[in-house]
Design an enzyme around this catalytic site. Structure first.
Site, PDB file in Angstrom:
ATOM      1  N   SER A  21       0.789  -1.215  -0.030  1.00 18.09           N
ATOM      2  CA  SER A  21      -0.100  -0.159  -0.053  1.00 18.09           C
ATOM      3  C   SER A  21       0.998   1.084   0.132  1.00 18.09           C
ATOM      4  O   SER A  21       2.178   0.957   0.275  1.00 18.09           O
ATOM      5  CB  SER A  21      -0.934  -0.117   1.267  1.00 18.09           C
ATOM      6  OG  SER A  21      -1.335   1.301   1.474  1.00 18.09           O
TER       7      SER A  21
ATOM      8  N   TYR B  16      -2.043  -1.147  10.419  1.00 15.09           N
ATOM      9  CA  TYR B  16      -2.266  -1.455   8.894  1.00 15.09           C
ATOM     10  C   TYR B  16      -0.899  -0.877   8.303  1.00 15.09           C
ATOM     11  O   TYR B  16      -0.277  -1.801   7.504  1.00 15.09           O
ATOM     12  CB  TYR B  16      -3.254  -0.715   8.159  1.00 15.09           C
ATOM     13  CG  TYR B  16      -3.524  -0.814   6.888  1.00 15.09           C
ATOM     14  CD1 TYR B  16      -4.041  -1.873   6.339  1.00 15.09           C
ATOM     15  CD2 TYR B  16      -3.051   0.339   6.004  1.00 15.09           C
ATOM     16  CE1 TYR B  16      -4.248  -1.851   4.827  1.00 15.09           C
ATOM     17  CE2 TYR B  16      -3.144   0.132   4.729  1.00 15.09           C
ATOM     18  CZ  TYR B  16      -3.721  -0.929   4.049  1.00 15.09           C
ATOM     19  OH  TYR B  16      -3.671  -1.326   2.651  1.00 15.09           O
TER      20      TYR B  16
END
Length: 279
Positions: free
Chosen positions: A158, A171
């Site tokens: 990401s 995350y």
């Protein structure tokens, strides 16, 4: 003209919907057969994100078959190494080999600052988004090596694997860890002509992003924000005038990294981010 991954076999996790389904379809369009897995149930404590279902995975199967490609699909939790290895080995036996691995499965949960993140949310996040990626590759590497033809491994990270955002620290930690896995696997597997790269999407139009919880995270000033409300803030993350990209945009990057066009590309963190990393 032959497809860009004609005759190859790709193992894809999180394939029931979203980016995973898109990757399966895009690679199948270009000639690959598919080994697809997804957990097809809720494993995160975040009630705002709907879980994938067996029906979702069945739809992926039909989409791949509709492209006249073969597919082996099973419900598997990427935290379960033995189950992953069993489906990879079975898929290779049925489809005749393994050339591409796309470790895509991931979750979102929580929304607290790191000091207030629950242990359950942390354990689920690291278990799926980091350990699950390692276990996916670990399960597939013996088949790639024994095939003797090299291969391409693509790990889904990401933009949060390259920089930090608030309220998603677990995350961020997991996705940064994926970069470490990518680089280490690239160094260790290069001798076998196995390339390892990561893709780093910004916001993507999938259920993991398009849900009530995310909309409230982006627009805490509104009681019931919708996509248009979120887009105003999301676009500020980017250089290009968009709030998010589509799954196929990520799939096109995966296809490039999987293809022989990228035969000497390894150890690369490839962004598909509308310029997010410039901000």
């Amino acid at each position: 003209m032959a497809g860009r991954v004609e005759g190859k076999v790709a193992f894809i996790t999180g394939a029931a919907r979203g980016q995973g389904r898109s990757h399966a379809v895009r690679l199948a369009e270009e000639g690959a057969d598919i080994i697809a897995v997804d957990v097809c149930r809720r494993i995160s404590s975040n009630e705002d994100i709907p879980a994938s279902t067996p029906e979702d995975l069945a739809e992926t199967v039909e989409l791949v078959k509709g492209l006249n490609r073969r597919i082996v699909a099973e419900e598997v939790d990427v935290r379960d190494y033995d189950a992953l290895k069993a489906v990879v080995d079975s898929g290779v036996e049925q489809l005749g080999g393994l050339d591409i691995v796309v470790a895509n499965a991931g979750i979102g949960n929580g929304g607290a600052t790191l000091d207030k993140t629950s242990e359950a949310d942390w354990d689920d996040m690291i278990g799926v988004n980091l350990s699950g990626v390692w276990k996916t590759v670990k399960a597939a590497v013996p088949q790639l090596i024994s095939g003797g033809n090299g291969g391409s491994i693509i790990l889904t990270s990401s933009v949060g694997g390259l920089k930090a955002y608030p309220h998603t620290g677990h995350y961020i930690a997991a996705k940064h860890g994926v970069v470490g896995l990518m680089r280490t696997f690239a160094v260790e597997l290069g001798q076998h002509s196995i390339r390892v790269n990561s893709v780093h999407p910004t916001n993507v139009n999938t259920p993991l992003f398009m849900n009530e919880g995310t909309m409230k995270l982006f627009r805490p000033d509104l009681e019931n924000p919708g996509p248009d409300d979120m887009a105003v803030v999301a676009q500020m993350m980017h250089v290009l005038p968009v709030g998010w990209v589509e799954p196929r945009d990520i799939s096109n990057a995966v296809l490039f990294l999987a293809s022989d066009e990228a035969r000497y590309v390894t150890g690369l963190p490839m962004t598909v981010d509308a310029g997010s990393m410039l901000k």
